[in-house]
Scaffold this active site. Structure first.
Site, PDB file in Angstrom:
ATOM      1  N   ASP A 135       0.861  -1.173   0.000  1.00 16.70           N
ATOM      2  CA  ASP A 135       0.000   0.000   0.000  1.00 16.70           C
ATOM      3  C   ASP A 135       0.906   1.233   0.000  1.00 16.70           C
ATOM      4  OD1 ASP A 135      -2.121   1.723   0.030  1.00 16.70           O
ATOM      5  OD2 ASP A 135      -3.159   0.810   1.712  1.00 16.70           O
TER       6      ASP A 135
HETATM    7  C1  BGC Z   1      -4.937   3.343   0.300  1.00 18.15           C
HETATM    8  C2  BGC Z   1      -5.108   2.346  -0.810  1.00 18.15           C
HETATM    9  C3  BGC Z   1      -4.960   3.023  -2.151  1.00 18.15           C
HETATM   10  C4  BGC Z   1      -3.598   3.689  -2.205  1.00 18.15           C
HETATM   11  C5  BGC Z   1      -3.300   4.362  -3.532  1.00 18.15           C
HETATM   12  C6  BGC Z   1      -3.677   4.193   0.123  1.00 18.15           C
HETATM   13  O1  BGC Z   1      -3.673   5.262   1.004  1.00 18.15           O
HETATM   14  O2  BGC Z   1      -4.906   2.676   1.533  1.00 18.15           O
HETATM   15  O3  BGC Z   1      -6.353   1.721  -0.693  1.00 18.15           O
HETATM   16  O4  BGC Z   1      -5.122   2.113  -3.181  1.00 18.15           O
HETATM   17  O5  BGC Z   1      -3.553   4.671  -1.186  1.00 18.15           O
HETATM   18  O6  BGC Z   1      -4.022   5.501  -3.726  1.00 18.15           O
END
Ligand code: BGC
Length: 750
Positions: A282
């Site tokens: 993530d």
């Molecule tokens: C979130 C993810 C997301 C990623 C990219 C993160 O802060 O937890 O779900 O896909 O950002 O934007």
């Protein structure tokens, strides 16, 4: 629309079970040879570059230098097709080996055409809605060059304080598995190779939805059995559905952050499920293991994530910086890097990116296409849940000449789209106010008086104007709920009551004596018991998206009939959470005739005997149970029969029942099958959803319906941490929600 229809015709459950092994069998030798050939030409730096994802920044020139060096495998958050092509051209034509990048984005419930938030889609209990929604999203986002989405989110979530409950399919493992697999099918289409296919990324692997206290990013403490019985199955179903990638989660479970968790990434995902796509972290979750206290510094973050089984890191930049050193030091094996790069290249090849790296800038726009809007409207219709309808106030009938439209969500085009909307534009949103005026303005006179400007508005000055409008109307339509920003990532709440002065607004409207129809738009179940009591009807919509207005208008005026069911338990008050139907029993289960707080005599002596597991001030029951939802018509279940109530483990349980539409409207019922394993080597949930189906009936029509359930699907991870069906007695219910129905019993023998 033909394409959509063809896709949506797929049998919803089939792919869940028939795609097992797909990942393994897919390994075609030609492809593996191609990957190995390319890998053999790559320098260590180029390999590590493939494992690096950046977020688009600045202008093309700023990123070009890095791309030329082969330092970037993927870019997220670029949505301009010309820029995407220009950046890709650098990768294809100016980097040494011409390896295409893959462009990613959070396309969660639509790209431009916004569908109901996933929690809303789950309320439809219709995998076709989820599949078509994902297909539309894929068609739209791939048209600008995005071929990878960070969706579906399939975190089982049992605490509505957690803002991200909005992004998933609710509290149930089976419902989440079915809907998540359908979304993957929709995103990825029939073949990843199709230019409209978008690689899916089930997230967040794993346990993120169990964040302690419902506070985002918080630790989880999920024992392995619970992990395997409740949180992992949707991800396993995703692997079976052929998901191309996975994303690790932010949380540490029992002290181990997912991004450094070899057990889940290696043992479970790769070895048990045979996943051969790639795993991305993530956002900065590699370097965030530093504040977690799991790694010392960025170098340690790179070491622990790569050795745990991460293939690509999102924006942390620790791989590029430290992997060369770590390899020299012998702490990371070059074969580990080779495997990660193989996984990434395998998906890039499968997606046809080497052959078709560019997006066609000339093609006519597909954004907000009419069939897309129609599909979004259908999704919003099927996602709406009728929670209350006293004296059949809904649908509004011919006697209603004047309606007062009030409340901060009646005309909130931005907010009704919900969380995770980066690309949908509010100028395209059709609000209930707009839709009712447009579609029903010739039938009723409309007085619009919002009363509050937005959901958090505490200024009560205009509530009297809304009440005055109500006094002049036959029916009041009160649109309340949450602004989009109150749910989603990092937007958790400790209080689940309506925010701002919305309760005061409902109270003032009710005081006029006019029937109040409360229409909620929110990102989670809210504790609306008080407001529901003051209302004649409640129609609950998890943020319904672009076409929410026309969908709600048609539901209110009876052109459509509500059929959604709660995908989460609605608590009466926040202190009851986590609250979910599939709980284990205590040794003193609630009897539902407990003495509540106001009935306890003064100076009553201390006693526990005869008492059960419940709250003095909230009892045991929720406000609305899981699977609950009314219709304008009524349904009667009868003749629930099990073909044979003595089964062997390899048998298929066959349950038939009759469903009759006993009311006046054509309607659709979501029939649900629940099972209870009465005694196990470990205690088992009091009920578990095992099947559901939507049945449409004309007034007076009666149908016999059959559920087939292989006994093998009663397996669970038992005392020996083995997944097995244990012989013994089982209870079974067929009903319209998780609290209804009469129990039947069947026996499974060895
Ligand atoms: C979130 C993810 C997301 C990623 C990219 C993160 O802060 O937890 O779900 O896909 O950002 O934007």
């Amino acid at each position: 629309m033909k394409k959509l229809k063809a896709l949506s015709a797929c049998l919803p459950f089939l792919f869940l079970f028939s795609c097992a092994q797909q990942q393994h069998d897919n390994k075609d030798k030609g492809l593996e040879t191609r990957i190995d050939n390319l890998l053999s030409q790559m320098t260590l730096e180029e390999k590590i570059g493939q494992m690096n994802q950046i977020s688009s920044f600045g202008n093309i020139e700023d990123m070009s230098g890095l791309i030329k060096k082969g330092e970037i495998g993927s870019i997220l958050n670029e949505t301009d097709p010309q820029k995407i092509n220009a950046l890709q051209r650098v990768a294809m034509e100016e980097s040494r080996l011409g390896i295409p990048m893959i462009f990613a984005r959070d396309v969660i419930h639509g790209f431009k055409t916004i569908f109901p938030i996933p929690l809303g889609q789950a309320a439809s209990f219709n995998p076709e809605i989820a599949e078509v929604g994902a297909r539309v999203a894929a068609i739209e986002c791939s048209s600008v060059g995005i071929r990878w989405t960070f969706a579906p989110m399939i975190d089982v979530a049992r605490d509505p304080r957690w803002g991200r409950m909005a992004e998933g399919c609710g509290e149930d493992t089976y419902l989440t598995s079915v809907m998540g697999a359908a979304m993957i099918k929709g995103f990825q289409g029939d073949s990843l190779n199709n230019p409209t296919s978008v690689a899916a990324c089930p997230k967040h692997f794993v346990g993120y939805g169990a964040a302690e206290g419902g506070r985002d990013y918080n630790s989880t403490f999920i024992p392995e059995r619970l992990l395997r019985n409740v949180y992992l199955p949707p991800f396993e179903a995703a692997a079976r559905a052929g998901a191309a990638t996975y994303m690790t989660s932010f949380n540490d479970n029992d002290g181990v952050p997912s991004t450094g968790n070899k057990f889940i990434l290696e043992d479970v995902l790769r070895k048990e499920w045979g996943f051969d796509g790639f795993v991305v972290t993530d956002w900065a979750s590699a370097s965030e293991m530093i504040p977690h206290g799991f790694v010392v510094d960025e170098k340690d973050a790179a070491l622990k994530s790569v050795n745990a089984g991460v293939d690509m890191e999102m924006v942390s930049y620790t791989f590029v910086k430290y992997l060369p050193e770590l390899i020299k030091e012998g702490k990371v094996k070059e074969s580990t890097i080779d495997n990660a790069v193989r996984n990434i290249l395998r998906i890039k090849f499968r997606m046809g990116l080497f052959e078709n790296p560019f997006v066609d800038e000339e093609q006519p726009s597909v954004l907000y296409d009419t069939p897309h809007l129609e599909a979004a409207k259908r999704a919003a219709i099927e996602s709406a849940i009728l929670l209350k309808n006293d004296k059949g106030i809904l649908p509004l009938n011919g006697n209603v000449k004047t309606v007062a439209i009030v409340g901060p969500l009646a005309d909130a085009p931005h907010d009704q789209m919900g969380t995770w909307v980066f690309d949908g534009e509010k100028s395209h949103t059709q609000t209930p106010l707009h839709a009712i005026r447009e579609m029903y303005g010739d039938k009723v006179q409309i007085i619009y008086e919002p009363g509050l400007a937005y959901s958090r508005d505490k200024n009560t000055a205009n509530i009297s104007k809304a009440a005055a409008a109500a006094a002049k109307a036959d029916v009041v339509l009160a649109f309340v709920g949450e602004e989009a920003i109150l749910s989603g990532e990092a937007h958790c709440l400790a209080d689940l009551n309506l925010v701002g002065a919305q309760s005061e607004l409902i109270a003032a409207l009710a005081k006029t004596g006019k029937p109040v129809v409360t229409v909620v738009m929110a990102g989670r179940p809210l504790t609306i018991g008080k407001e529901a009591e003051l209302s004649s009807a409640v129609l609950y919509n998890f943020h319904p998206g672009t076409m929410g207005g026309p969908a709600i208008a048609d539901l209110l005026f009876g052109k459509e009939v509500p059929s959604g069911k709660t995908p989460v338990t609605f608590p009466k008050m926040v202190g009851q959470v986590p609250m979910y139907y599939a709980h284990n029993n205590s040794g003193r289960p609630a009897q539902k005739n407990e003495t509540l707080i106001n009935d306890i005599p003064l100076e009553a002596g201390q006693t526990s005997l005869g008492n059960t597991s419940f709250y003095l001030d909230a009892g045991f029951d929720p406000l609305y149970p899981f699977g609950y939802g009314l219709s304008y018509t009524t349904f009667e279940y009868s003749d629930v029969k099990i073909a044979s109530s003595q089964l062997k483990k390899q048998d298929v349980l066959s349950i038939s029942f009759s469903l009759e539409n006993t009311g006046k409207y054509k309607g659709t019922e979501v029939a649900q099958l629940y099972v209870r394993d009465k005694v196990g080597s470990v205690t088992r949930p009091v009920k578990e959803l095992k099947r559901f189906t939507r049945i449409m009936l004309q007034p007076g029509e009666k149908k016999t319906v059959t559920f087939e359930l292989p006994v093998a699907e009663l397996a669970f991870w038992n005392i020996d941490m083995v997944k097995t069906v244990e012989a013994g007695d089982f209870g079974l219910w067929v009903a319209g929600d998780s609290q209804s129905g009469n129990e039947l019993v069947f026996k499974v023998t060895d």
